[in-house]
Design a protein around this motif. Structure first.
Motif, PDB file in Angstrom:
ATOM      1  N   ALA A 237       0.824  -1.374  -0.124  1.00  0.00           N
ATOM      2  CA  ALA A 237       0.137   0.095   0.073  1.00  0.00           C
ATOM      3  C   ALA A 237       0.982   1.244   0.124  1.00  0.00           C
ATOM      4  O   ALA A 237       0.426   2.348  -0.625  1.00  0.00           O
ATOM      5  CB  ALA A 237      -1.109  -0.061   1.242  1.00  0.00           C
ATOM      6  N   THR A 238       2.007   1.050   0.435  1.00  0.00           N
ATOM      7  CA  THR A 238       3.041   2.333   0.364  1.00  0.00           C
ATOM      8  C   THR A 238       3.611   2.592  -0.965  1.00  0.00           C
ATOM      9  O   THR A 238       4.119   3.602  -1.384  1.00  0.00           O
ATOM     10  CB  THR A 238       4.174   2.202   1.341  1.00  0.00           C
ATOM     11  N   MET A 239       3.493   1.775  -2.157  1.00  0.00           N
ATOM     12  CA  MET A 239       4.252   1.950  -3.292  1.00  0.00           C
ATOM     13  C   MET A 239       3.306   2.550  -4.146  1.00  0.00           C
ATOM     14  O   MET A 239       1.906   2.705  -3.741  1.00  0.00           O
ATOM     15  CB  MET A 239       4.514   0.482  -4.131  1.00  0.00           C
ATOM     16  N   ARG A 240       3.815   3.541  -5.125  1.00  0.00           N
ATOM     17  CA  ARG A 240       2.868   4.390  -5.769  1.00  0.00           C
ATOM     18  C   ARG A 240       2.155   3.548  -6.822  1.00  0.00           C
ATOM     19  O   ARG A 240       2.640   2.390  -7.150  1.00  0.00           O
ATOM     20  CB  ARG A 240       3.556   5.207  -6.419  1.00  0.00           C
TER      21      ARG A 240
ATOM     22  N   GLY B 102       0.012 -18.046 -11.178  1.00  0.00           N
ATOM     23  CA  GLY B 102      -0.613 -18.377 -12.591  1.00  0.00           C
ATOM     24  C   GLY B 102      -1.463 -16.906 -12.814  1.00  0.00           C
ATOM     25  O   GLY B 102      -2.084 -16.911 -14.209  1.00  0.00           O
ATOM     26  N   GLU B 103      -1.371 -15.976 -12.270  1.00  0.00           N
ATOM     27  CA  GLU B 103      -2.300 -14.717 -12.427  1.00  0.00           C
ATOM     28  C   GLU B 103      -1.336 -13.586 -12.130  1.00  0.00           C
ATOM     29  O   GLU B 103      -0.495 -13.413 -11.478  1.00  0.00           O
ATOM     30  CB  GLU B 103      -3.482 -14.575 -11.533  1.00  0.00           C
ATOM     31  N   VAL B 104      -1.743 -12.276 -12.768  1.00  0.00           N
ATOM     32  CA  VAL B 104      -1.274 -10.932 -12.769  1.00  0.00           C
ATOM     33  C   VAL B 104      -2.313 -10.311 -11.855  1.00  0.00           C
ATOM     34  O   VAL B 104      -3.383 -10.173 -12.806  1.00  0.00           O
ATOM     35  CB  VAL B 104      -0.760 -10.313 -13.970  1.00  0.00           C
ATOM     36  N   VAL B 105      -2.442 -10.046 -10.716  1.00  0.00           N
ATOM     37  CA  VAL B 105      -3.321  -9.236  -9.884  1.00  0.00           C
ATOM     38  C   VAL B 105      -2.887  -7.856  -9.646  1.00  0.00           C
ATOM     39  O   VAL B 105      -1.782  -7.481  -9.653  1.00  0.00           O
ATOM     40  CB  VAL B 105      -3.678 -10.062  -8.543  1.00  0.00           C
ATOM     41  N   GLU B 106      -4.044  -6.968  -9.314  1.00  0.00           N
ATOM     42  CA  GLU B 106      -3.506  -5.477  -8.855  1.00  0.00           C
ATOM     43  C   GLU B 106      -4.202  -5.336  -7.504  1.00  0.00           C
ATOM     44  O   GLU B 106      -5.452  -5.656  -7.129  1.00  0.00           O
ATOM     45  CB  GLU B 106      -4.114  -4.583  -9.745  1.00  0.00           C
ATOM     46  N   VAL B 107      -3.186  -4.900  -6.793  1.00  0.00           N
ATOM     47  CA  VAL B 107      -3.477  -4.676  -5.112  1.00  0.00           C
ATOM     48  C   VAL B 107      -3.250  -3.289  -4.707  1.00  0.00           C
ATOM     49  O   VAL B 107      -1.762  -2.904  -5.135  1.00  0.00           O
ATOM     50  CB  VAL B 107      -2.694  -5.644  -4.371  1.00  0.00           C
ATOM     51  N   HIS B 108      -3.810  -2.216  -4.569  1.00  0.00           N
ATOM     52  CA  HIS B 108      -3.479  -0.982  -4.191  1.00  0.00           C
ATOM     53  C   HIS B 108      -2.971  -0.385  -5.415  1.00  0.00           C
ATOM     54  O   HIS B 108      -2.128   0.499  -4.994  1.00  0.00           O
ATOM     55  CB  HIS B 108      -2.658  -0.762  -2.763  1.00  0.00           C
ATOM     56  N   GLY B 109      -3.402  -0.629  -6.390  1.00  0.00           N
ATOM     57  CA  GLY B 109      -2.925   0.018  -7.610  1.00  0.00           C
ATOM     58  C   GLY B 109      -1.485  -0.537  -8.003  1.00  0.00           C
ATOM     59  O   GLY B 109      -0.978   0.105  -9.024  1.00  0.00           O
ATOM     60  N   VAL B 110      -0.916  -1.559  -7.422  1.00  0.00           N
ATOM     61  CA  VAL B 110       0.330  -2.427  -7.750  1.00  0.00           C
ATOM     62  C   VAL B 110      -0.027  -3.647  -8.374  1.00  0.00           C
ATOM     63  O   VAL B 110      -0.643  -4.496  -7.946  1.00  0.00           O
ATOM     64  CB  VAL B 110       1.112  -2.426  -6.401  1.00  0.00           C
ATOM     65  N   LYS B 111       0.599  -3.779  -9.536  1.00  0.00           N
ATOM     66  CA  LYS B 111       0.770  -5.169 -10.251  1.00  0.00           C
ATOM     67  C   LYS B 111       1.410  -5.903  -9.607  1.00  0.00           C
ATOM     68  O   LYS B 111       2.638  -6.016  -9.312  1.00  0.00           O
ATOM     69  CB  LYS B 111       0.820  -4.992 -11.682  1.00  0.00           C
ATOM     70  N   ILE B 112       0.784  -7.448  -9.156  1.00  0.00           N
ATOM     71  CA  ILE B 112       1.620  -8.547  -8.566  1.00  0.00           C
ATOM     72  C   ILE B 112       1.505  -9.630  -9.770  1.00  0.00           C
ATOM     73  O   ILE B 112       0.695 -10.357  -9.743  1.00  0.00           O
ATOM     74  CB  ILE B 112       1.057  -8.886  -7.387  1.00  0.00           C
ATOM     75  N   VAL B 113       2.836 -10.062 -10.149  1.00  0.00           N
ATOM     76  CA  VAL B 113       2.908 -10.777 -11.279  1.00  0.00           C
ATOM     77  C   VAL B 113       3.279 -12.410 -10.611  1.00  0.00           C
ATOM     78  O   VAL B 113       4.518 -12.351  -9.908  1.00  0.00           O
ATOM     79  CB  VAL B 113       3.964 -10.379 -12.296  1.00  0.00           C
ATOM     80  N   GLY B 114       2.517 -13.219 -10.963  1.00  0.00           N
ATOM     81  CA  GLY B 114       2.682 -14.470 -10.368  1.00  0.00           C
ATOM     82  C   GLY B 114       2.712 -15.634 -11.360  1.00  0.00           C
ATOM     83  O   GLY B 114       2.240 -16.661 -11.299  1.00  0.00           O
ATOM     84  N   HIS B 115       3.536 -15.525 -12.322  1.00  0.00           N
ATOM     85  CA  HIS B 115       3.503 -16.612 -13.456  1.00  0.00           C
ATOM     86  C   HIS B 115       3.927 -17.797 -12.977  1.00  0.00           C
ATOM     87  O   HIS B 115       4.971 -17.991 -12.239  1.00  0.00           O
ATOM     88  CB  HIS B 115       4.329 -16.163 -14.504  1.00  0.00           C
ATOM     89  N   ARG B 116       3.269 -18.974 -13.236  1.00  0.00           N
ATOM     90  CA  ARG B 116       3.678 -20.232 -13.005  1.00  0.00           C
ATOM     91  C   ARG B 116       5.002 -20.643 -13.760  1.00  0.00           C
ATOM     92  O   ARG B 116       4.992 -20.306 -15.054  1.00  0.00           O
ATOM     93  CB  ARG B 116       2.655 -21.276 -13.103  1.00  0.00           C
TER      94      ARG B 116
END
Length: 376
Positions: free
Chosen positions: A276-279, A301-315
């Motif tokens: 949440a502190t990241m832009r 296996g997904e790219v999700v967005e949390v607090h405007g930050v993309k979290i990449v979780g490729h398998r």
């Protein structure tokens, strides 16, 4: 001595355990090679290329028939090994702690399962180490994936219209993947910093032109386990590390996490509060997502967005560069088997140091000490 090469059946797996190059090398040792039809398709290797290298192409049943050694990338499902002879070797990445039931089934089949990820990290086994070869390219790909999700440029650019600031990249975990991620981000022109629980990595970070971010006020905690892996940290160190990372991560555009502990869930490095502190528009790539994840909120296996930050979780990140990772993986397997090739016997004969480390099953039983201890 017949060596069989299987087509991978795991979802999303595009790699193959042998290439025409290693087929020729095995043939030079006196082995005959049989490759399952379509085995190299995902790595852009046609069946004809294997045939030209001297391998026979056939169905799974045909290649398994009378095979002395079976090569795979991921340990195949036991029910897909119908017809494999008792005493045959199966060499692949096995995920022994995560798929213990599969290992028990290999024992029931009477085969010797050899877990390539259990290769000891000793000097003479470096060329056999699949974890290093695959992690190297995973670290490279992680940076490219981050760049693809990031909506800005990596390098500083000075133009007549103004200056574009360099991206700030923070790498957490400085093993093989982390070091390659640092080097790749630097080549792309980013400002790079990195951290690890092992103080010995500070010099490696500096050698790549990145800034080390380390806890300095908690003494006597080196974080170095057996084989160069990180170990679990004390509560005092975890608290100090969390405070340091929280202050640093808020200023970063891209974070790449690579921390793994063999046989245990991946350590949690980044919390939702830290994200949440990241832009907005920042990117986090979690290379440990399949082991539980370093990042809260990461989804395998997904790219999700949390607090405007993309979290990449490729398998299975290595499979995303299947041609190159297959070439390296297959050389690891060849280097392993050829190092123990007995010319008189016409087959490999493992020594105790490496054989006992990688052998999971033998004589219808699970025999690996690490697996047996984990079951207690």
């Amino acid at each position: 001595m017949k060596i069989a090469v299987l087509r991978e059946q795991a979802s999303g797996e595009r790699r193959v355990a042998a290439t025409p190059e290693t087929v020729k090398k095995f043939a030079a040792l006196g082995a005959t090679l049989a490759v399952e039809a379509g085995a190299g398709t995902g790595a852009a290797i046609a069946d004809q290329a294997y045939a030209d290298a001297g391998a026979a192409i056939g169905t799974r049943a045909e290649v398994l028939a009378d095979a002395d050694i079976v090569l795979g990338v991921q340990g195949p499902a036991p029910d897909s090994l119908a017809g494999i002879k008792r005493g045959a070797w199966l060499a692949a990445a096995m995920n022994p702690f995560g798929e213990r039931a599969k290992i028990d089934s290999y024992a029931d089949l009477g085969i010797e399962a050899l877990a390539m990820e259990f290769m000891p990290r000793i000097t003479r086994a470096q060329s056999m180490d699949i974890l290093s070869s695959q992690s190297n390219l995973s670290g490279y790909k992680a940076v490219l994936d981050a760049a693809g999700e990031y909506g800005r440029a990596f390098p500083m650019m000075m133009t007549a219209a103004g200056t574009v600031s360099a991206a700030k990249v923070f790498v957490m975990g400085v093993g093989v993947a982390g070091l390659q991620a640092i080097a790749t981000a630097r080549r792309l022109g980013a400002q790079v910093s990195a951290t690890d629980v092992r103080s010995a990595t500070k010099e490696q970070i500096l050698s790549l032109g990145a800034k080390p971010i380390f806890v300095e006020d908690v003494k006597g905690i080196e974080g170095e386990g057996s084989g160069g892996y990180a170990t679990e940290m004390s509560d005092e160190y975890k608290a100090a590390q969390a405070a340091l990372v929280s202050a640093h991560i808020a200023k970063q555009d891209i974070v790449i996490t690579t921390a793994l502990i063999p046989g245990r869930p991946a350590p949690r490095l980044i919390s939702d509060a830290q994200i949440a502190t990241m832009r907005a528009g920042s990117v986090i790539v979690d290379l440990a997502v399949e082991a539980g994840g370093n990042v809260e909120g990461a989804v395998a296996g997904e790219v999700v967005e949390v607090h405007g930050v993309k979290i990449v979780g490729h398998r299975n990140v290595p499979s995303r560069l299947a041609a190159d990772t297959s070439a390296l993986f297959s050389r690891n397997l060849f280097n392993f088997l050829s190092a123990f090739w007995d010319k008189d016997a016409g087959k490999p004969v493992l020594d105790e140091e490496i054989g006992d480390a990688v052998r999971l099953t033998q004589g219808g039983k699970v025999v690996n000490p690490r697996l047996l201890e984990a079951a207690l």
